[in-house]
Design an enzyme around this catalytic site. Structure first.
Site, mmCIF file in Angstrom:
data_model
loop_
_atom_site.group_PDB
_atom_site.id
_atom_site.type_symbol
_atom_site.label_atom_id
_atom_site.label_comp_id
_atom_site.label_asym_id
_atom_site.label_seq_id
_atom_site.Cartn_x
_atom_site.Cartn_y
_atom_site.Cartn_z
ATOM 1 N N ILE A 62 8.812 0.495 -0.736
ATOM 2 C CA ILE A 62 7.920 -0.372 0.038
ATOM 3 C C ILE A 62 8.616 -0.890 1.292
ATOM 4 O O ILE A 62 9.838 -1.057 1.308
ATOM 5 C CB ILE A 62 7.417 -1.536 -0.863
ATOM 6 C CG1 ILE A 62 6.169 -2.203 -0.284
ATOM 7 C CG2 ILE A 62 8.535 -2.535 -1.166
ATOM 8 C CD1 ILE A 62 5.406 -3.061 -1.295
ATOM 9 N N CYS A 63 7.829 -1.083 2.347
ATOM 10 C CA CYS A 63 8.308 -1.718 3.579
ATOM 11 C C CYS A 63 7.218 -2.683 4.033
ATOM 12 O O CYS A 63 6.474 -3.200 3.199
ATOM 13 C CB CYS A 63 8.667 -0.678 4.642
ATOM 14 S SG CYS A 63 7.263 0.285 5.242
ATOM 15 N N ARG A 64 7.094 -2.930 5.301
ATOM 16 C CA ARG A 64 6.071 -3.878 5.763
ATOM 17 C C ARG A 64 4.676 -3.264 5.719
ATOM 18 O O ARG A 64 3.742 -3.850 5.221
ATOM 19 C CB ARG A 64 6.377 -4.364 7.178
ATOM 20 C CG ARG A 64 5.408 -5.434 7.682
ATOM 21 C CD ARG A 64 5.772 -5.889 9.069
ATOM 22 N NE ARG A 64 5.125 -6.940 9.753
ATOM 23 C CZ ARG A 64 3.995 -7.568 9.542
ATOM 24 N NH1 ARG A 64 3.281 -7.260 8.519
ATOM 25 N NH2 ARG A 64 3.543 -8.503 10.301
ATOM 26 N N GLY A 66 4.248 0.639 5.599
ATOM 27 C CA GLY A 66 4.226 1.989 5.043
ATOM 28 C C GLY A 66 4.981 3.047 5.819
ATOM 29 O O GLY A 66 5.228 4.124 5.297
ATOM 30 N N MET A 90 4.142 -4.223 2.120
ATOM 31 C CA MET A 90 4.102 -5.632 1.732
ATOM 32 C C MET A 90 2.850 -6.320 2.264
ATOM 33 O O MET A 90 2.390 -7.306 1.680
ATOM 34 C CB MET A 90 5.352 -6.368 2.203
ATOM 35 C CG MET A 90 6.604 -6.020 1.423
ATOM 36 S SD MET A 90 6.509 -6.415 -0.347
ATOM 37 C CE MET A 90 6.365 -8.207 -0.294
#
Length: 111
Positions: A62-64, A66, A90
């Site tokens: 996961i990141c902010r 995608g 996120m």
């Protein structure tokens, strides 16, 4: 990064309870708010720290939003891991009202 369209992905709702989660955002983003129990390795450090990722289980990346997690998923897959890109990152996690914690003790936010 060939075949990014063929990389495994999942929505926030599809992440099983207790799943291994790898957060590849930068330190300031992690400190503002993250998933409790997630493992944090910023994308730029992944080539040096990939040994911290459990190769024996699926890991949800996961990141902010995608983009970085897609890059990390592609990289990890090349090296024999079973990564799953979390769609929407996120931002989607927060939109789904999933629990987060912060390093500061303040109300967690997605940055």
């Amino acid at each position: 990064m060939d075949n990014v369209d063929n990389l495994p992905s999942a929505s926030v709702e599809e992440i099983p309870e207790g799943a291994a989660i790898l957060d590849v955002r930068e330190d300031f983003e992690w400190e503002a708010g993250h998933i409790e129990g997630a493992h944090h390795i910023p994308l730029g450090q992944l080539p040096e720290r990939y040994g911290e990722v459990d190769a024996d289980q699926d890991v949800y990346v996961i990141c902010r939003s995608g983009g970085r997690s897609l890059k990390a998923t592609a990289w990890l897959q090349q090296y024999g891991f079973d990564p799953v890109n979390v769609l929407g990152g996120m931002g989607a996690w927060a939109d789904a009202d999933r629990p987060m914690v912060s390093e500061s003790g303040e109300t967690p936010t997605v940055r």
